[in-house]
Write a protein that holds these residues in place. Structure first.
Motif, PDB file in Angstrom:
ATOM      1  N   ALA A  23       1.020  -1.087   0.091  1.00 31.61           N
ATOM      2  CA  ALA A  23       0.256   0.204   0.071  1.00 31.61           C
ATOM      3  C   ALA A  23       0.939   1.293   0.050  1.00 31.61           C
ATOM      4  N   GLU A  24       0.579   2.257  -0.920  1.00 31.17           N
ATOM      5  CA  GLU A  24       1.196   3.437  -0.976  1.00 31.17           C
ATOM      6  C   GLU A  24       0.638   4.353   0.347  1.00 31.17           C
ATOM      7  N   HIS A  71       9.129   1.082   2.326  1.00 28.11           N
ATOM      8  CA  HIS A  71      10.033   1.358   1.187  1.00 28.11           C
ATOM      9  C   HIS A  71      10.021   2.709   0.696  1.00 28.11           C
ATOM     10  N   ARG A  72      11.283   2.964   0.256  1.00 29.13           N
ATOM     11  CA  ARG A  72      11.328   4.530  -0.407  1.00 29.13           C
ATOM     12  C   ARG A  72      11.268   4.711  -1.841  1.00 29.13           C
ATOM     13  N   ASP A  73      11.067   5.634  -2.265  1.00 26.04           N
ATOM     14  CA  ASP A  73      10.780   5.947  -3.595  1.00 26.04           C
ATOM     15  C   ASP A  73      12.232   6.433  -4.296  1.00 26.04           C
ATOM     16  N   LEU A  74      12.275   6.741  -5.374  1.00 28.67           N
ATOM     17  CA  LEU A  74      13.664   7.130  -6.075  1.00 28.67           C
ATOM     18  C   LEU A  74      14.122   8.514  -5.456  1.00 28.67           C
ATOM     19  N   TYR A 111       5.705   3.339   0.178  1.00 31.55           N
ATOM     20  CA  TYR A 111       4.826   2.077   0.345  1.00 31.55           C
ATOM     21  C   TYR A 111       5.236   1.259   1.204  1.00 31.55           C
ATOM     22  N   LEU A 112       4.373   0.917   1.964  1.00 35.01           N
ATOM     23  CA  LEU A 112       4.560  -0.517   2.653  1.00 35.01           C
ATOM     24  C   LEU A 112       4.423  -1.985   2.177  1.00 35.01           C
TER      25      LEU A 112
END
Length: 280
Positions: A238-239, A264-267, A273-274
């Motif tokens: 999920a974001e 989690h990390r974006d660029l 998001y998890l």
């Protein structure tokens, strides 16, 4: 005939003054849209006719008023697909491609994956999954009728089971059989209204944006629904907002139903998001 390079420079200057984040690229994309050519061919265009010049000026004025670029062109790129978008639907963001990529990776490991996309909006994630994992059995749901119409258009002919409904009650018939649940829920706190970009605040459906005082109301519903839908060992992704890197995963961790709750990390290095696995 007018000089397209002069028109592009003037458009970029206007968009920059209006606070548009990427004025040069938006100016180029709008001109390419008017001319019906790929971006790479713009330098080869020698003249701009009066009808094209007027259309371009109108689109630039609308973009300067912060109408979403994708509403003006009628499409949005998402991973390897092109989506039809416009008024009434949340425009998919590049950041969400990472969540879709995670779902695709999880589904591609299985011989006959069952994937559910909750809060599908334009149908972006469901469309990407079925495009890249054609053997997946993909299901999607959307509550907002305006967004549902866009999802119907984007998912037509793909085999995706698209339904009109609420994520809180969707897919009772799939309970305990789903391998991957993926969701880009609303997650903006109501108190953050003023901080939302004008393109989203004034044009995206509020149902797709705001979720209670802390922004996590939909996340709590998602946790319950995913626990019902997934088979033991199934996974959910999920974001969430970049400021929810601890609070969003905590919604899942607090119930004791989930293993490997991970953020989690974006660029850009922001929490995005998890993911979690349902305990066996």
């Amino acid at each position: 005939m007018s000089d397209p390079r002069t028109a592009r420079r003037a458009a970029a200057d206007r968009l920059r003054a209006a606070g548009v984040a990427s004025p040069e690229r938006d100016a180029d994309l709008l001109l390419a849209h008017v001319l019906g050519v790929p971006l790479g061919r713009l330098p080869l265009v020698e003249g701009l006719g009066e009808p094209e010049h007027e259309q371009y000026a109108d689109l630039v004025a609308r973009r300067a008023a912060r109408e979403p670029l994708q509403h003006l062109t009628g499409s949005a790129a998402f991973r390897h697909v092109e989506l039809a978008v416009g008024p009434g639907v949340f425009v998919p963001r590049p950041e969400t491609e990472l969540l879709a990529g995670w779902a695709i990776e999880q589904a591609s490991r299985l011989a006959a994956p069952v994937v559910v996309d909750l809060c599908t909006g334009s149908g972006a994630i469901a469309r990407a999954v079925v495009d890249e994992v054609p053997h997946a059995d993909v299901h999607a749901v959307e509550l907002d009728e305006g967004a549902l119409a866009w999802a119907e258009r984007n998912l037509a002919g793909t085999g995706v089971d698209l339904r009109h409904g609420d994520l809180a009650t969707a897919f009772d018939d799939l309970a305990g059989t789903v391998d991957v649940v993926v969701c880009n829920p609303p997650y903006i706190p109501l108190e953050a209204w003023e901080s939302v970009a004008a393109e989203a605040r004034d044009h995206d459906p509020h149902l797709a944006l705001f979720s209670g005082q802390d922004g996590l109301d939909a996340m709590r519903v998602l946790e319950q629904r995913a626990a019902l839908l997934l088979r033991p060992g199934g996974v959910v992704g999920a974001e969430h907002a970049d400021v929810q890197g601890e609070s969003a995963p905590a919604v899942f961790a607090a119930t004791g139903r989930w293993l490997d709750v991970t953020d989690h990390r974006d660029l850009a290095g922001r929490a995005r998001y998890l993911t979690a696995g349902l305990a066996r």
